[in-house]
Design an enzyme around this catalytic site. Structure first.
Site, PDB file in Angstrom:
ATOM      1  N   GLU A   1       0.808  -1.219   0.000  1.00 14.31           N
ATOM      2  CA  GLU A   1       0.000   0.000   0.000  1.00 14.31           C
ATOM      3  C   GLU A   1       0.844   1.274   0.000  1.00 14.31           C
ATOM      4  OE1 GLU A   1      -3.798  -1.917   2.427  1.00 14.31           O
ATOM      5  OE2 GLU A   1      -2.215  -0.875   3.526  1.00 14.31           O
TER       6      GLU A   1
ATOM      7  N   GLY B   1     -12.687  -4.340   2.301  1.00 16.96           N
ATOM      8  CA  GLY B   1     -13.753  -5.188   1.796  1.00 16.96           C
ATOM      9  C   GLY B   1     -15.027  -4.377   1.610  1.00 16.96           C
TER      10      GLY B   1
ATOM     11  N   MET C   1      -9.115  -2.604   8.827  1.00 19.21           N
ATOM     12  CA  MET C   1      -8.580  -2.894  10.151  1.00 19.21           C
ATOM     13  C   MET C   1      -7.767  -1.759  10.778  1.00 19.21           C
ATOM     14  SD  MET C   1      -7.469  -6.860   9.322  1.00 19.21           S
ATOM     15  CE  MET C   1      -7.154  -7.347  11.006  1.00 19.21           C
TER      16      MET C   1
ATOM     17  N   ASP D   1     -12.011  -6.989  -2.091  1.00 17.67           N
ATOM     18  CA  ASP D   1     -12.865  -8.164  -1.951  1.00 17.67           C
ATOM     19  C   ASP D   1     -14.248  -7.719  -1.504  1.00 17.67           C
ATOM     20  OD1 ASP D   1     -13.159  -8.619   1.195  1.00 17.67           O
ATOM     21  OD2 ASP D   1     -11.089  -8.024   0.792  1.00 17.67           O
TER      22      ASP D   1
END
Length: 233
Positions: A13, A79, A176, A200
């Site tokens: 990232e 996600g 997270m 995802d």
């Protein structure tokens, strides 16, 4: 914005951002490497914080205390929690909530941190707006959404859990780190925004989709961060 702190949880990232920097000085603290220098001529500190909310919160506080950043950008993957938000698309935070904070037994609603005045940590409105416009310009092939980012120390890969996060907390994506960064920025009165590219669908297919699409998703964030810095400078 005089100096931006840019946080990513994983090397993928932030790796491209670090490659593009010049005049770099590396400082190590709390087992993290803070890369201070110029990104396309703009002063930045780029750092991989590691996965999870504790790492993210520590990292954001170091950026404020040691590097005196006056804005924080969290970039990375997430996600999707909405059917219309597809893999590769980007979510820009309107605010951020800890989805794994649960003190309902003492009368608080799920996600509320006791003894803190806000339920959700609000992202900076100017940074939100500029990021959305920048994303449409540099990533025209994907969709960009503005909405709530949900954070917890869990990789969400269950359709039932996903449904609960949407119904109870109105989330657009789940990851997270973002809420911890947002909370730290809010406590220090430093503007922030979270930029998350979808890797995802946070359901039963997530464990299969994530490894395939994380690189593509991370690249969309890199191009967005570049343009955002240019527009905010």
């Amino acid at each position: 914005m005089k100096k931006a702190g840019i946080i990513g949880a994983m090397e993928i990232e932030v790796a491209r951002l670090k490659e593009m920097m010049t005049d770099v000085t590396v400082t190590k603290k709390a087992s993290m490497e803070f890369n201070q220098g110029l990104l396309n001529g703009k002063p930045v500190v780029v750092v991989q914080c590691g996965i999870g909310k504790v790492n993210a919160g520590i990292c954001a506080q170091i950026l404020v205390d040691d590097f005196q950043v006056d804005a924080v950008i969290n970039t990375g993957v997430a996600g999707s929690l909405r059917n219309e938000i597809n893999i590769g698309d980007i979510v820009i935070s309107t605010d951020a909530v800890h989805h794994d904070m649960d003190v309902r037994a003492l009368g608080y609603k799920k996600g509320q941190i006791p003894q803190i005045d806000v339920f959700a940590f609000p992202a900076d409105e100017t940074m939100q707006k500029v990021a959305a416009e920048a994303c449409r310009e540099v990533n025209p092939e994907i969709q960009v959404f503005s909405g709530r980012v949900l954070s917890g120390d869990q990789f969400i890969s269950d359709h039932g859990v996903k449904s609960v996060l949407v119904d109870e907390l109105d989330g657009f994506c789940t990851e997270m780190e973002g809420a911890a960064i947002g909370q730290t920025a809010w406590l220090n009165k430093v503007p922030f925004v979270i930029l998350r590219a979808i890797s995802d669908k946070a359901d039963d297919s997530a464990s299969m989709d994530y490894p395939v699409f994380e690189r593509q998703a991370a690249w969309h964030c890199v191009t967005l961060v570049e343009k955002l810095l240019e527009e905010l400078a």
